[in-house]
Design an enzyme around this catalytic site. Structure first.
Site, mmCIF file in Angstrom:
data_model
loop_
_atom_site.group_PDB
_atom_site.id
_atom_site.type_symbol
_atom_site.label_atom_id
_atom_site.label_comp_id
_atom_site.label_asym_id
_atom_site.label_seq_id
_atom_site.Cartn_x
_atom_site.Cartn_y
_atom_site.Cartn_z
ATOM 1 N N GLY A 2 0.788 -1.230 0.000
ATOM 2 C CA GLY A 2 0.000 0.000 0.000
ATOM 3 C C GLY A 2 0.814 1.270 0.000
ATOM 4 O O GLY A 2 0.275 2.346 -0.231
ATOM 5 N N CYS A 22 -27.741 -8.833 -16.783
ATOM 6 C CA CYS A 22 -27.084 -8.580 -18.070
ATOM 7 C C CYS A 22 -28.012 -9.033 -19.192
ATOM 8 O O CYS A 22 -28.520 -10.159 -19.177
ATOM 9 C CB CYS A 22 -25.756 -9.336 -18.154
ATOM 10 S SG CYS A 22 -25.030 -9.312 -19.816
ATOM 11 N N CYS A 78 -26.083 -12.199 -21.088
ATOM 12 C CA CYS A 78 -25.809 -13.493 -20.456
ATOM 13 C C CYS A 78 -26.688 -13.736 -19.233
ATOM 14 O O CYS A 78 -26.640 -14.814 -18.646
ATOM 15 C CB CYS A 78 -24.331 -13.619 -20.091
ATOM 16 S SG CYS A 78 -23.839 -12.662 -18.643
ATOM 17 N N CYS A 126 -22.834 -6.857 -19.311
ATOM 18 C CA CYS A 126 -21.624 -7.045 -18.505
ATOM 19 C C CYS A 126 -20.507 -6.137 -19.010
ATOM 20 O O CYS A 126 -20.256 -6.045 -20.208
ATOM 21 C CB CYS A 126 -21.117 -8.486 -18.602
ATOM 22 S SG CYS A 126 -22.086 -9.681 -17.691
ATOM 23 N N CYS A 185 -18.802 -12.435 -19.737
ATOM 24 C CA CYS A 185 -20.074 -12.514 -20.448
ATOM 25 C C CYS A 185 -20.002 -13.608 -21.523
ATOM 26 O O CYS A 185 -20.907 -14.418 -21.659
ATOM 27 C CB CYS A 185 -20.379 -11.160 -21.078
ATOM 28 S SG CYS A 185 -22.099 -10.917 -21.514
#
Lengths: 289, 371, 211
Positions: A38, A247, A250, A272, A278
């Site tokens: 980080g 979606c 899909c 998606c 997808c």
């Protein structure tokens, strides 16, 4: 010295474009980044043959990492076929000759802008994020000298004050992407402009996550299995986006959706953002790389 | 049925083809040669070398041509090439006091050793479009060769001491003693950290965008920071570049480059720690770039304010992080233009947020309206 | 930790016969990429031994793993310190020739350090731990050990480790682990260590906690 062995890549340029000294410098920065999760390690970012702001940090990381055994996937907005993803993938295909793929599961190295794939990542995979502004405190303290000090002193009060003011004003934290996280209980980190939907995927991921900001000259990292907590308050816990639709292609109900405007009479649909995810769902067998 | 946008690769190839066609323009018009650009667009070449941080007139001319005259794009092309070059050696500091002068003026003394040499300058031209230039000049009247010294009275003197050094002898100007053997930072090899030393500041300014520096310099003259500048000296001409190869142990000349140098002399009334004296601002750039060198000198002086104990009142030109982080046009153009890239994932996140905030707000309003 | 004086190392015998360096990496570009990925893997998964894919020739007492690591990461920008065990004319000549790195006598000035003998590791606090604003400006130590899998077992925790990771090292001084606790107590300051057996690496980034 030994005779030069034939080397894959682009004639006239080193394998993966960067010279070896630059790669060593970046590799050293990556190792320090991994050792201090980080924390933003300054590095001597080079001028690349693509524009700053267009992935130069990610490209330098990938160039320092990539080898002939790798399989590379490049996405932008979750999609393999967006122009900048195509351009960067082509850059590495030309300068290294390595295999590329659109399948998340088949990739060893995934360079991304703004998304983490929906397919869970695995041990051994490396994610490379393109980062525009690596400093999570930039909008609260624009001076690098000051924000660096704040990280050193673990002085993140202003960040919590800002989030709390959001709650007072809006009833919720009004940050939808690049949502700040606390890494290994020590450094506040910008996860790059991924939607906060993707933040939970950072926490204790088995994959190594590397972040590169070329213009701002910073590299930072999340080693595998690192605790990554999105900043929040007990009475206002962190939550991710959700959609009332599935979606349209899909039928996924658990993926991040792009809104597509289909006409000028208010027509719209949702699909998606992760094109590979997808496609895997719509084609029975998936597609080979 | 909706089909996601495809064919990014073909679109990119087509864009490159269209770009090549546009660059060439009307095929009936003869192509520019690099020699033509180098000679007749010499100041564009100079600017690209200066901000591209690479002294190579031919490559800069190529960049100008490839970029269709877009100088920031040309600078970018040259920088991207420069980054691939190996570092063979660091030169000795160039001796601008020994410059073969093509121009040298001082605004602070009427006359001085070496004289005032006007040289090739637009300064006293009347900016009237010269329609005679619209026609090709006759082949039998060649102009003066570029790079040749202008034969003006006063240039033959050979030695033209630096104006600042004349003042330094009297102790009237802040001493600036260079340690020629001290290592010099390089922001292209090490990340810039703050506070940055003067070597790195000057490097950043020398590579910095002329327009950005010009605006900052101008702001110091209009009260955003006070530096009370005088143009102590501006000189332009050729200097020798020397290196000391490890195996030889002595300096050899590897070439000659044209530089423009500006030394500003600034008023300084003294502070608790420093006596009243003149102070300096320094500007230097590759090629002929007087506006750039002057702007750089003003900004350099403004950035020295903190060390002199001056209160700049928050003037942008005196703010190190502000100036150094935003002066580079290759960085700036990239980040400004990256907004062209798709951002629909983040925009979708923002859309959701704005919709939910508005929904919450209108629900709140309705609730209040109810009795 | 047993006392181990910091020996000046930058004094190769001047009258020694010149030592011809052995070859470096056979395919420098591709080999160093593979070595780097092994080091990165080791630092990302602390405690897990990672076999080196390339083992270049190494002048004693340096091992192939140590040499692979130095050739991959060190260059003229990285001052290197060697302990007394690692300071031999052949080792110095090899590293100078292939890495071009300055060899320093002050451990605090080193970015990399090679500890030739893991049974006498010098005090970790002799090396640069970084600065509060720049904890990355810290040394990385390569400590040569006999091997992994035998010796006292320790449990490791921290980033890069899913739950806990067992590690057994032979040829590493017991005092090292006490010094390591002090090192981790300074986090985010501290040094990072790579334990190097002749053909494998174990990463110990400063985040590793020992139980």
């Amino acid at each position: 010295m030994t005779a030069a062995a034939p080397q894959p890549g682009l004639a006239g340029y080193n394998f993966a474009y960067l010279d070896e000294q630059t790669k060593r410098m970046i590799r050293r920065a990556i190792l320090k980044a991994v050792a201090i999760p980080g924390y933003q390690v300054p590095f001597a970012s080079r001028e690349m043959p693509l524009s700053y702001g267009w992935g130069t940090g990610g490209v330098q990381l990938t160039a320092a990492l990539i080898g002939p055994d790798d399989v590379l996937k490049v996405i932008d907005q979750g999609a393999d076929d967006t122009t900048n993803a195509v351009s960067i993938r082509k850059f590495f295909a030309t300068t290294t000759g390595v295999a590329t793929t659109t399948r998340t599961a088949a990739a060893t190295l995934i360079q991304t802008r703004h998304r983490i794939p929906e397919t869970p990542l695995a041990d051994g995979q490396i994610m490379v994020f393109q980062v525009p502004i690596p400093e999570p405190l930039r909008w609260l303290e624009r001076r690098e000298v000051e924000s660096r000090r704040m990280h050193a002193l673990e002085d993140y009060g202003v960040m919590y004050v800002k989030l709390y003011e959001d709650i007072v004003r809006h009833g919720k934290i009004a940050t939808a992407y690049d949502y700040p996280v606390m890494v290994n209980q020590r450094y506040v980190m910008a996860p790059s402009p991924i939607p906060k939907f993707d933040n939970p995927k950072l926490d204790r991921s088995p994959a190594l996550m590397l972040f590169g900001a070329g213009r701002e000259k910073r590299i930072y990292a999340l080693p595998p299995y690192t605790a990554v907590k999105s900043l929040d308050f007990e009475d206002h816990p962190f939550e991710v986006q959700s959609w009332s639709q599935a979606c349209a292609l899909c039928g996924a109900t658990d993926s991040y959706l792009d809104e597509i405007i289909t006409d000028d009479r208010g027509g719209r649909m949702f699909v998606c953002s992760d094109t590979d995810h997808c496609r895997q769902r719509t084609t029975a067998e998936g597609n080979s790389r | 049925m909706y089909v996601a946008v495809k064919g990014g690769e073909r679109a990119i190839e087509n864009a490159h083809r269209l770009l090549a066609e546009q660059r060439r323009g009307d095929p009936a018009v003869p192509e520019l040669t690099l020699a033509q650009i180098e000679n007749q667009l010499g100041l564009a070449v100079d600017r690209v070398m200066a901000e591209g941080s690479l002294y190579d007139r031919e490559l800069a001319a190529l960049a100008v041509r490839q970029a269709q005259g877009d100088l920031v794009e040309a600078v970018f092309l040259l920088r991207a090439f420069r980054t691939t070059l190996p570092r063979l050696a660091a030169s000795r500091p160039v001796d601008t006091a020994a410059m073969r002068l093509r121009r040298r003026i001082s605004a602070v003394f009427k006359d001085l050793p070496g004289g005032q040499v006007l040289g090739p300058t637009y300064d006293y031209t009347h900016r009237l479009l010269d329609f005679s230039l619209a026609q090709p000049t006759r082949a039998d009247t060649p102009g003066p060769r570029r790079g040749a010294e202008t034969a003006e009275p006063g240039t033959a003197a050979g030695h033209s001491p630096k104006v600042a050094e004349l003042l330094a002898r009297e102790g009237l100007i802040e001493p600036e003693v260079a340690d020629d053997d001290a290592p010099v930072g390089d922001l292209t090899r090490d990340p810039l950290c703050f506070p940055a030393g003067r070597d790195l500041r000057l490097q950043a300014l020398a590579r910095g965008d002329e327009g950005f520096l010009l605006g900052l310099a101008y702001s110091t003259q209009r009260g955003y920071g006070k530096t009370h500048p005088f143009a102590g000296e501006i000189r332009m001409g050729a200097v020798a570049v020397e290196i000391v190869p490890e195996e030889l142990g002595f300096a050899i000349t590897v070439g000659e480059i044209t530089l423009t140098e500006c030394e500003m002399i600034n008023q300084f009334k003294g502070s608790a720690t420093e006596p009243a004296q003149f102070t300096r601002g320094y500007g230097l750039c590759f090629g002929q770039g007087e506006r750039k060198a002057m702007a750089m000198a003003l900004v350099d002086r403004a950035l020295k304010g903190a060390a002199l104990g001056e209160d700049s009142g928050g003037a942008p030109a005196a703010d190190q992080e502000f100036v150094l982080m935003h002066a580079d046009n290759v960085e700036a153009q990239g980040f400004v233009q990256h907004l062209k890239l798709p951002h629909h994932v983040d925009f979708q996140a923002e859309l959701g947020l704005v919709r939910s905030l508005r929904a919450a707000a209108s629900a709140g309003t309705e609730a209040e309206a109810e009795p | 930790m047993p006392a181990c004086p910091i020996a000046p190392t930058d004094a190769p015998p001047t009258d020694a016969a010149p030592v011809a360096p052995q070859p470096g990496l056979a395919r420098p570009v591709l080999d160093s990429q593979r070595v780097f990925r092994a080091v990165l893997r080791a630092m990302s998964r602390p405690g897990v031994p990672v076999a080196l894919p390339v083992l270049p020739p190494a002048p004693l007492p340096l091992t192939p793993a140590t040499v692979a690591l130095c050739l991959t990461l060190a260059d003229f920008e990285t001052p290197l310190w060697l302990d007394r065990a690692a300071t031999t004319p052949a080792a110095l000549a090899h590293l100078r020739f292939h890495c071009g790195c300055p060899i320093v006598t002050d451990p605090a000035a080193a970015l990399f350090a090679v500890i030739g003998d893991g049974s006498t590791v010098p005090p970790l606090n002799a090396f640069a731990p970084g600065e509060p604003d720049y904890p990355d400006r810290s040394a990385t130590l390569v400590v040569q050990v006999a091997g992994f899998g035998t010796g006292p077992r320790r449990m490791l925790h921290g980033p890069g480790i899913e739950t806990s990771q067992a590690l057994a090292v032979s040829g590493l001084s017991d005092g090292f682990w006490a010094a390591w606790r002090d090192n981790t107590a300074r986090y985010p300051l501290g040094v990072d260590v790579v334990l190097a057996s002749p053909d494998a690496l174990v990463g110990l980034p400063r985040t590793v906690q020992i139980h």
